[in-house]
Design a protein around this motif. Structure first.
Motif, mmCIF file in Angstrom:
data_model
loop_
_atom_site.group_PDB
_atom_site.id
_atom_site.type_symbol
_atom_site.label_atom_id
_atom_site.label_comp_id
_atom_site.label_asym_id
_atom_site.label_seq_id
_atom_site.Cartn_x
_atom_site.Cartn_y
_atom_site.Cartn_z
ATOM 1 N N GLU A 462 18.199 -55.368 120.531
ATOM 2 C CA GLU A 462 16.974 -55.736 119.953
ATOM 3 C C GLU A 462 15.809 -54.288 119.931
ATOM 4 O O GLU A 462 16.186 -53.476 120.732
ATOM 5 N N GLY A 463 15.280 -54.201 118.835
ATOM 6 C CA GLY A 463 14.183 -53.376 118.582
ATOM 7 C C GLY A 463 14.864 -52.205 118.101
ATOM 8 O O GLY A 463 15.908 -52.156 117.700
ATOM 9 N N ALA A 464 14.287 -50.974 118.221
ATOM 10 C CA ALA A 464 14.526 -49.676 117.392
ATOM 11 C C ALA A 464 15.427 -48.835 118.568
ATOM 12 O O ALA A 464 15.186 -48.832 119.886
ATOM 13 N N GLU A 465 16.423 -48.300 117.736
ATOM 14 C CA GLU A 465 17.144 -47.078 118.644
ATOM 15 C C GLU A 465 16.289 -45.930 118.506
ATOM 16 O O GLU A 465 15.642 -45.669 117.528
ATOM 17 N N GLY A 466 16.418 -44.940 119.653
ATOM 18 C CA GLY A 466 16.331 -43.619 119.600
ATOM 19 C C GLY A 466 17.269 -42.848 119.848
ATOM 20 O O GLY A 466 18.325 -43.036 120.617
ATOM 21 N N SER A 620 3.206 -50.481 111.595
ATOM 22 C CA SER A 620 2.238 -50.863 112.612
ATOM 23 C C SER A 620 3.081 -51.892 113.417
ATOM 24 O O SER A 620 2.900 -52.269 114.811
ATOM 25 N N TYR A 621 3.870 -52.661 112.918
ATOM 26 C CA TYR A 621 4.839 -53.539 113.568
ATOM 27 C C TYR A 621 6.326 -53.078 113.443
ATOM 28 O O TYR A 621 6.703 -52.325 112.620
ATOM 29 N N PHE A 622 7.158 -54.006 114.515
ATOM 30 C CA PHE A 622 8.593 -53.878 114.369
ATOM 31 C C PHE A 622 9.115 -54.181 113.205
ATOM 32 O O PHE A 622 9.000 -55.513 112.655
#
Length: 742
Positions: A462-466, A620-622
């Motif tokens: 879930e979400g962005a990876e870094g 500004s959003y995922f």
């Protein structure tokens, strides 16, 4: 009081006996909604060859209603049986080189114009011819050539179509740490057909290099036409041929540095390149050694951006310094004059924590949710009024990414590379809360981490990876750490960390990089897909006839949502800089989003993209796997959008209103049909609860028919009304209705 955020109040009674108990906390409503002054954009339709036909795509605008739909025509014939509602693209399997397309919009059952006619793009990319400057010689007789470098966009005439602003760098451009004379820096404006509108020559007293010239292109005064703002000096020649300051002055020293003479900030007319207003650059260089060295490295580190500091109007942000002293200034432009809004200086006691915190880049976003933008200045963040919101104390870094990277948390996050690893507890990259600076997790390192990126590249998490480079910390290291949004280490194999784009059909980000020739010190661009199963990248596009920019950084000239639907275009220069090659996706998508250029964080990211070490724009959003659909942006156009024309024959002969009421053992759905034509119509009304016929309804008359649902609730649905008029008109009107819970 106008307020964009809730305020919380507690009442405590106090008398001679002291203070009583706290009352229950009461919150005010955030009642003020700010609307951002925004450029009007047209639909920017594009048709490109795909594997199985022609891919046609167009913009959904920030101002469009949620229920807007579209039809597509080829060679004058409608090729969509039903309006397109789930995306803003269509694969036309019967399309060919000679096909001519038109897109229309459907609102409230009627069809209106949306685009003019447009053909199929010839070749794999849109070619924009460039007027390459002549070669030259430096003051000490050394030859140099020019190549097209960082590029930005703006609309110079309010027609909804972008123009391109191209910076030309000489081949002897220097890092601030390198001595030597450089050729002059030039800035051109072009229409998309390659027509050059003007050229600004920044002159001998502006040195060439990534850290010297940061230019901002934006409509600052709200007249619907973009301006250009950048640092100038004695001898700058504007687009009308007029010099700024002393045209004959030469302030260069024997090492090629410019450490004396006046420094200016100039706003130029975007249409003509003529200087409108010039003021002194703030801060002046003063004592060069006070910035950290005596030869001119740290004193001339400049950054620039654009921010909506009042939540409604854009301001220009220009700065000096980040290794040591940092000074950030904000300016407004009223159409005639640049007006200083505020200046924040790390030498001031209240801002001491800004000292040494800047990056080779910055980002702009509303991190505290009040509708007004903050400046993410590396490891510190300035509030909209210029006050220091916080400083992490982690110091300088080379890369920064700001977005809703962790959608399970409220607000935005910042993922950043760190340089002073030993002084930062061994943290090479950090994920932090954008509003507070709280470090959420980090990636360890033992040396300067020069590359780090964040985006959703693995749909399993879930979400962005870094991720950030590790191992020997080479710019192209294939090892490091790839970390999920919640801080879990996914693998030590990492994607390249130069640049990211939304380019294919899914919401994951692709890897924008290059194949680099170290000996010749040039690269040709690539776009790749991260293969999370093998831990490698799969190239989906490469252009050996094009060139990446800025050495090993491998950045494009420009990346932005320029045409078609929400996917990004990527522009690279040809090997000889005779053209810009703008690539659009050839993949279908089932995801419908408004143009990214009407998203506040993304549009400002495109504006600051050319600053320092270029970084990709974020939203500004995922935007990634499992995303929630974002709300429409709160914007208002600076010019009136053209009124769409009603397409003759597209209106229905009837309209309908749907209501419900409780009767006896359940709810009754009532459909009221009105004849809006000039003749009799007969209509068949079909609902989930049955169908009924209305015979010969006269012009202007209405008739209501009821359908028993036999329930105290019903789901959302639609009513289909098929009609035939005595005048020969016929059609089908579909009207949606909301559900009712018992």
């Amino acid at each position: 009081m106008l307020t964009t955020i809730p305020y919380y109040y507690t009442v405590v009674g106090v008398n001679a006996g002291g203070a009583g108990d706290d009352s229950e906390q009461v919150a005010t409503e955030a009642i003020t909604t700010l609307e951002r002054q925004t450029e009007y954009l047209d639909r920017a339709p594009v048709a490109v060859h795909a594997d199985n036909g022609v891919l046609v795509s167009w913009r959904m605008l920030g101002s469009d209603p949620d229920d807007i739909a579209f039809h597509v025509y080829r060679d004058g014939e409608k090729i969509t049986d039903e309006p397109v509602t789930g995306s803003t693209n269509l694969l036309d399997e019967a399309g060919s080189d000679g096909s001519v397309y038109t897109v229309t919009q459907v609102l409230d059952g009627s069809e209106y114009t949306a685009t003019g006619d447009f053909g199929v793009q010839a070749g794999d990319y849109l070619s924009v011819p460039l007027d390459k400057p002549a070669d030259g010689y430096t003051k000490d007789g050394q030859p140099f050539t020019y190549s097209a470098n960082d590029t930005s966009v703006g609309d110079i005439d309010g027609d909804g179509t972008y123009e391109l602003f191209v910076k030309w760098d000489p081949s002897n451009a220097k890092d601030n740490s390198q001595a030597g004379y450089t050729g002059n820096v030039l800035l051109d404006a072009y229409r998309l057909d390659g027509t050059r509108l003007w050229r600004i020559d920044l002159g001998r007293n502006i040195r060439a290099g990534a850290h010297y010239t940061q230019f901002q292109v934006f409509d600052y005064d709200g007249n619907g036409k973009a301006e250009v703002i950048m640092k100038t000096a004695d001898g700058t020649i504007d687009g009308a041929g007029t010099p700024i300051g002393n045209a004959s002055a030469d302030h260069r020293n024997s090492s090629g540095y410019v450490l004396q003479g006046p420094e200016f900030l100039t706003v130029f007319d975007g249409a003509t390149g003529a200087a409108i207003d010039t003021i002194d650059y703030n801060p002046p260089r003063g004592d060069v050694g006070a910035w950290g060295d005596g030869y001119g490295n740290r004193v001339d580190r400049f950054l620039a951006g654009t921010a909506y500091l009042d939540g409604e109007h854009p301001s220009a942000i220009f700065s000096r310094g980040y290794y040591t002293r940092a000074v950030v200034a904000a300016y407004d432009f009223d159409g005639e004059k640049l007006i200083e809004r505020w200046v924040t200086d790390s030498n001031d006691e209240a801002n001491e924590a800004l000292f040494g915190q800047g990056n080779h880049n910055l980002s702009i976003a509303d991190v505290d949710g009040d509708g007004k933008d903050e400046i993410i200045y590396g490891s510190a963040t300035l509030d909209d009024d210029g006050g220091l919101l916080y400083s992490t104390g982690l110091g300088h870094g080379d890369a920064i990414h700001v977005s809703d990277l962790i959608p399970s948390r409220p607000g935005l996050e910042v993922f950043a590379a760190q340089e002073h690893v030993s002084a930062e507890g061994g943290m090479g990259a950090t994920m932090r809360d954008a509003a507070t600076g709280e470090i959420l997790w980090s990636i360890p390192a033992v040396r300067d981490t020069g590359r780090a990126a964040a985006g959703d590249v693995d749909p399993r998490y879930e979400g962005a990876e870094g991720w950030a480079i590790g191992g020997d910390s080479a710019w192209n290291s294939e090892v490091g750490q790839l970390v999920s949004a919640d801080g879990e280490v996914i693998s030590e194999a990492i994607p390249p960390a130069n640049f990211l784009a939304w380019f294919d059909g899914d919401p994951l980000r692709e890897i924008v990089d290059h194949t680099f020739d170290q000996e010749g010190y040039w690269g040709y661009p690539t776009i790749s897909k991260w293969n999370w199963e093998t831990g490698t990248t799969d190239v989906i596009l490469a252009d050996e006839g094009a060139r990446s920019n800025n050495g090993t950084k491998g950045t494009p000239n420009l990346q932005a949502d320029l045409f078609g639907d929400w996917r990004e275009e990527i522009a690279w220069r040809s090997a000889d800089s005779s053209e810009l090659r703008i690539y659009s996706t050839t993949d279908e998508t089932e995801l419908r989003l408004r143009t990214l250029m009407h998203d506040p964080v993304y549009r400002l990211g495109v504006a600051w993209q050319n600053t320092g070490y270029n970084q990709p724009p974020h939203t500004s959003y995922f935007l990634g796997e499992g995303m929630e659909m974002p709300a429409a942006p709160s914007i208002r156009y600076t010019v009136d959008a053209p009124e769409p024309e009603l397409i003759e024959g597209s209106t229905h002969s009837v309209s309908a209103e749907i209501t419900h009421r409780a009767i006896g053992n359940g709810l009754v759905l009532t459909v009221t049909v009105t004849n809006t034509s000039d003749d009799f119509v007969t209509a068949q009304v079909v609902t989930p609860y049955g169908e009924k016929k209305i015979q010969r309804l006269k012009a202007g008359a209405s008739r209501s028919i009821a359908f028993q649902t036999r329930s105290d609730s019903f789901d959302a649905g639609s009513v289909e009304i098929t009609y035939v008029g005595d005048d020969g008109s016929e059609g089908t009107l579909v009207v949606d209705y909301e559900g009712v819970t018992g």
